[in-house]
Structures are given as C-alpha cells and as structure tokens.
Design an enzyme around this catalytic site. Structure first.
Site, PDB file in Angstrom:
ATOM      1  CG  ASP A  40       0.036 -12.179   3.986  1.00 30.42           C
ATOM      2  OD1 ASP A  40       0.444 -11.038   3.706  1.00 30.42           O
ATOM      3  OD2 ASP A  40       0.742 -13.208   3.941  1.00 30.42           O
ATOM      4  CG  HIS A  41      -2.456  -5.252   3.150  1.00 33.35           C
ATOM      5  ND1 HIS A  41      -3.260  -5.396   2.039  1.00 33.35           N
ATOM      6  CD2 HIS A  41      -2.590  -3.942   3.515  1.00 33.35           C
ATOM      7  CE1 HIS A  41      -3.826  -4.255   1.739  1.00 33.35           C
ATOM      8  NE2 HIS A  41      -3.441  -3.355   2.626  1.00 33.35           N
ATOM      9  NE  ARG A  42       3.372 -11.484   2.940  1.00 34.47           N
ATOM     10  CZ  ARG A  42       4.035 -12.573   3.315  1.00 34.47           C
ATOM     11  NH1 ARG A  42       5.331 -12.658   3.086  1.00 34.47           N
ATOM     12  NH2 ARG A  42       3.430 -13.572   3.922  1.00 34.47           N
TER      13      ARG A  42
END
Ligand code: COA
Length: 567
Positions: free
Chosen positions: A539-541
């Site tokens: 999850d690039h967040r």
C-alpha cells in the site's frame, strides 16, 4: 448412539425469530453448550447452545429462516443415548422459569397483584395511586425487567439522557451478558427525569434504570403487571455461556476473505445491538463499513443513518457505479449459448467485497525479485527424513514465513496499518502472518500468530494444521484475525509471477511463484541455481518505495542464505 432432534428452546415466548447464523454443519462434532444457531429478534440476540454432545446428522434450519420454540434445529447422533433435555430445559433454567412466570403473570386476571418478577419494568404505584388519567404526570421509576435470571449484567449503552422524551418501546439501555445482548424498552411514554445507571454498571432484575414522568395516560398498576412484557419483545437473555468467546452478538461467521484481497473477518469486529443490526440489514448496510461512535467502539443507529446519508450525498454521476466508476452492464449470456447459474458461496461473496475494497482503496505498487533458494532447498531436502520422523511436511512455506517475520522486524513500515481517523499510523509490535489457502469453497487466510517467535518445525506444523482446517471448513473467526502481512503461495501450482492484492488493513503481501532451476551468471560462468520468483505488493500510502526496496532486498538475502535467519 441415538438420534435426537434438538428443538428451539424456550425463548421467552418470542415467535418467528430470525435465524441469523447457523454455527454448525452436518458432520460436525459438537460439545454440550456449543452454540448451534444464533437468533435475533428486533430487540435481542441469543446463541442457542446444544444441550448435549454429539455429531450433527442434519440441519433443520437455514440462515434467514424464522423459528419459534419447539421448532427443530438439528438432528444429532448422541453418544450412549445421552438424553437431550426438553425444549424448555435446553434453554437456561432461569430463562424457562422467567418465561413461566411471565405467562403466569399474563394469564392472571387484569386485577392480579403485580408479579415481582413481571417483566414490565414499571414499579407498581402504591395502592392509593391515582387513577390512570392522573398517572399521566406521575413519576414512574423504571427498573430492570426479568432478564432470565442473569445477575450482574453489563450496561453497555445508555440510550437516553435526562430531559429526553421517550415513546413506549424506545430502548432505554442495552444490557450484555457473555452470550446475549438485549435492549430494555421503555414500558411507557414519558420524559426522563433522572438516570440511575451509567455505562459500565452492572445490573440485575429490579435494579433502578431511571425515573420517567409520564406524558401519556400511564396504565394503572394492575394493568401494568399484565401489560405486554418487555421481555417478550426483547426475548430472554439466555443463560450465561460456559465458555464465553468474544462479543456476544455474533455476526454471521464470515470467513476471512481471500488471498488476493481478503480482508479481516468482520464478524467479531462489529459491535452493535440487535436493533442497530436490524436497521443495518433493512437498509442493506454492512456494519463493518460503518464508523462506530458509541462507547467501546459500538455502532449506534445514528452511525448507520449517518453512513446512509453520506452514501446518498455521494451519489455517482449518471451512468456511473458506486465509486463513480461506470457500472458493468448486465449481459444475457444465454443469448450466446448454454449457461447455468451457480450460487456463490459465502466465502466467494465476502471475497468479492474485500477485493473491491482493497483494489479501490489501496494504491498498489508491486515489485518483483527472485531469491536464490538453492541452499535452502538442499537444507530442506536434508531435513526431509527428520521431518517425516516428526510427522510434519517441510515445504518452502515455513522458511518464507520465518524470513517475512524477520523482514517485518527489519523494516517495520510493513508492519503498520493506516488508522481510520486519517491522523495516525498503527505500528504493530507483534508479527502475525496470514497464509492464503485455496479451499473448495474459496480462498481463506488463516493467521499464524507470533511467527517471529516460532521455529521452522512449529511453523510447518501450524501452517499445515491451519490449511487443513481451512479446507475442512473448520476455521474459526479467531483463526483468521490479526494478520500483519500475508503470504500467498502459488508455488506448488505454477506460474512465474503475479501481482497479489494487499489484504487491507494490512499494507503488504508477498506472492510466491514456482521455483525453477535457471542459469545464473556468477561472474565467470553460468551456474544452475534454483530461483524462487517473488512479488511484493504494498500500500503506497503506508510504505514508500525505498522502504519496500529495503524490505524486499533483506527478504531475498535471507532466503538466499538462511543461516542469517538465526542472526
Ligand atoms: N516452488 C516450487 N515448489 C513448491 C513451491 C514453490 N514456490 N512451494 C511449494 N512447493 C512444493 C512443496 O515443496 C511440495 O513439494 P514436495 O512435497 O516435493 O516438498 C509441493 O509443492 C506441495 O506443497 P503444498 O502441499 O502446497 O504446501 P505449501 O506449504 O507449499 O503450501 C498452502 C501450503 C496452504 C499455501 C497451499 O497448499 C495452498 O493452498 N496454496 C494456494 C494458495 C493460493 O491459492 N493463493 C492464491 C493466490 S491468489
């Protein structure tokens, strides 16, 4: 061995109560007191325990059915002819007694003395109490009604405040024992003058709840005793269970979703009273999607209403689907050839929801690499005889789990979740890893706890046991909760790479493909090495590319030299 039909026990006279969960399946061995089904009326939910131990031969009810006392639930093969108590005896004795008292109270003439245990919670006025019309403005102490003999039951919600106007039947407080919750309705309309309980208190029958100033023609004491019993609306609180397991209200035991987008099983995470659940069902709202604002993270009706309002406000553009995405048009496939409609399993349906949730919410990045597992494989083969002696199968999976646990410790940004408040990250200090398991009913993700603290043999045994439980449909919700990270291995099946979908609220997932011998350049020549293709989605967040690079490089280096796992 005798066959017995287990009926719905005495449920306080409630009729046509919804079966919201069937907890057993044909072939299951059940213990005495193990929950068979969960019933829910509009005011209470209860688990119906088995009165005896035995093996389930056949189910007589399905989820969605409605049942009343005496209706058959299951057919059970009972060891040694142990006799199941009668219907009413299978409920708690106290519940039965309470119901008996209730019906006795009801069969009394209207002028009967108010029963002390009568479920109508309105205390009787003194004998000189004024006539009904005068009672309209009288102060009425309202007490805890007959709750099936349960003592010291937790008040988990106080639904009213001083000054509130309540209608007859409005919930005043919510009580919760270890197996059931019930809302105590107001026996009359009126204004709340004073509260006698707070959230967190414990109460028993007869304890004061509040004082009400009647605004409607309050019934005279005689009729109060014979008035419709709150207990009947509310259904009884069943006997405290011998083995409490989690919150008393059980959601349908939604199995954990699937590998590529499985999410946390939601069942036990949702904390809401029966009427809130009913409202949610009526509005088609998945409570797991609703932010809870009540005490102890409890869902309230307002939460459900607010969620619906929010959804309506986010109305998509014409022609667009729920998230503003154009809807896939329905197609009549029968026009093109023979088809049949195959009912989706519950697991498949949960998977659909969690896939979409993860896919639409998580900005995914997937990185690929290959680990040289030649030495790992030689070691694993050397250990095969010992594994057999120990009765376990040593596949690459335990090594992968161990290496992932070490990498999660090494690069903790992978051991996080985004907090729902949008303000925080949750940094986990435990290392539980989910393992995607293909089962005939769909994909499930049992969770191995504290992987970092376990050895390879233990991990091999535990993963095999959980995979077997998954395939046999025996996983419990708690077996599928709490993962920090997931491993999805298609290695035994084949393929050279895939992009796994993060299993929210986790932030990382490792996809494992099939190891193959490949020529690897060692600086002077090509040598045959066993290479394991890996894909890491995150999850690039929560995780940035550099963190992911460090995590992955470390993981690959551990698999390339498993001696480093003991460092
Ligand atoms: N490459 C080559 N061979 C592999 C391998 C890999 N990456 N992973 C496992 N194998 C081999 C094993 O060593 C074993 O062979 P062996 O008996 O000669 O040692 C064989 O494949 C079978 O392994 P399996 O019984 O499947 O055990 P496992 O521990 O590797 O996997 C599960 C256990 C539960 C993960 C697996 O059974 C499963 O269900 N996989 C499907 C997961 C899935 O569908 N994911 C979905 C992704 S979207």
């Amino acid at each position: 061995m005798t066959t017995q039909v287990i009926p719905v026990p005495d449920i306080g006279g409630a009729e046509n109560v919804d079966v919201i969960e069937v907890c057993v399946a044909p072939g299951d061995a059940v213990d005495a007191e193990q929950s068979l089904i969960v019933l829910e009326s509009d005011k209470a939910s209860m688990e119906v325990p088995s009165p005896v131990a035995g093996k389930v031969i056949a189910l007589k009810v399905n989820e969605g059915d409605t049942v009343s006392e005496g209706d058959p639930i299951i057919e059970l093969d009972v060891e040694g002819g142990e006799t199941a108590p009668s219907a009413s005896a299978s409920a708690s004795a106290s519940a039965s007694e309470a119901a008996a008292e209730t019906s006795a109270a009801q069969s009394e003439p209207a002028a009967a003395e108010p029963e002390p245990a009568a479920p109508a919670a309105v205390q009787s006025e003194p004998e000189s109490a004024p006539a009904p019309q005068a009672a309209a403005t009288a102060e009425m102490p309202v007490a805890v009604p007959d709750i099936g003999g349960a003592e010291g039951v937790d008040v988990i919600e106080v639904c009213v405040a001083v000054g509130d106007e309540v209608a007859e039947g409005d919930s005043l407080i919510v009580l919760e024992s270890d197996k059931a919750s019930m809302e105590v309705p107001s026996p009359a309309a009126g204004k709340v003058l004073a509260l006698s309980v707070n959230e967190g208190d414990q109460v028993s029958e007869g304890d004061a709840i509040l004082t009400l100033a009647g605004t409607a023609a309050a019934p005279a004491p005689e009729t109060e005793a014979a008035a419709p019993a709150p207990q009947q609306e509310a259904a009884p609180v069943p006997a405290p269970a011998p083995a409490p397991s989690g919150p008393p209200i059980t959601e349908p035991a939604a199995p954990a979703p699937a590998p590529q987008a499985p999410s946390e099983p939601q069942g036990d995470d949702v904390y809401a009273g029966p009427s809130v659940r009913k409202l949610a069902r009526q509005l088609g709202v998945d409570l797991a999607e609703v932010k809870a604002s009540g005490p102890r993270n409890r869902h309230t009706k307002n939460d459900v209403r607010g969620y619906v309002k929010d959804m309506v406000a986010r109305k998509p553009a014409p022609g667009a689907g729920g998230a503003g995405i154009p809807a896939v048009p329905a197609v009549d496939f029968a026009k093109f050839g023979d088809i049949e409609l195959v009912k989706m399993s519950k697991i498949q349906k949960v998977t659909v929801a969690s896939m979409v949730r993860s896919w639409l919410n998580v900005p995914h990045v997937t990185q690929f690499d290959e680990a040289d597992i030649s030495d790992l494989e030689s070691f694993r083969k050397e250990m095969k005889a010992e594994a057999e002696n120990r009765g376990v199968k040593l596949t690459p999976l335990p090594f992968l789990l161990k290496a992932c646990a070490a990498a999660l410790r090494h690069e903790p940004s992978f051991n996080t979740s985004l907090h729902a408040d949008g303000e925080h990250m949750v940094q986990k200090h435990y290392v539980h890893i989910g393992v995607a398991v293909a089962t005939p009913a769909g994909l499930l993700v049992p969770v191995i706890q504290n992987v970092d603290k376990k050895g390879l043999w233990e991990l091999a045994a535990e993963s095999a046991e959980l995979a077997k439980k998954a395939r046999d449909g025996k996983l419990l919700p708690r077996d599928m909760q709490g993962a920090c990270f997931t491993v999805s291995s298609l290695g035994a099946i084949g393929g050279s790479g895939f992009t796994p979908i993060v299993n929210t609220p986790e932030v990382g997932i490792l996809g494992v493909s099939k190891a193959e011998i490949k020529p690897v350049w060692n600086g002077s020549e090509f040598v045959p090495r066993q290479m394991l293709p890996l894909s890491l989605s995150y999850d690039h967040r929560a995780v940035n590319g550099a963190d992911a690079g460090r995590f992955f490089t470390f993981l690959v280096s551990l698999l390339g030299d498993i001696r480093r796992l003991i460092l």
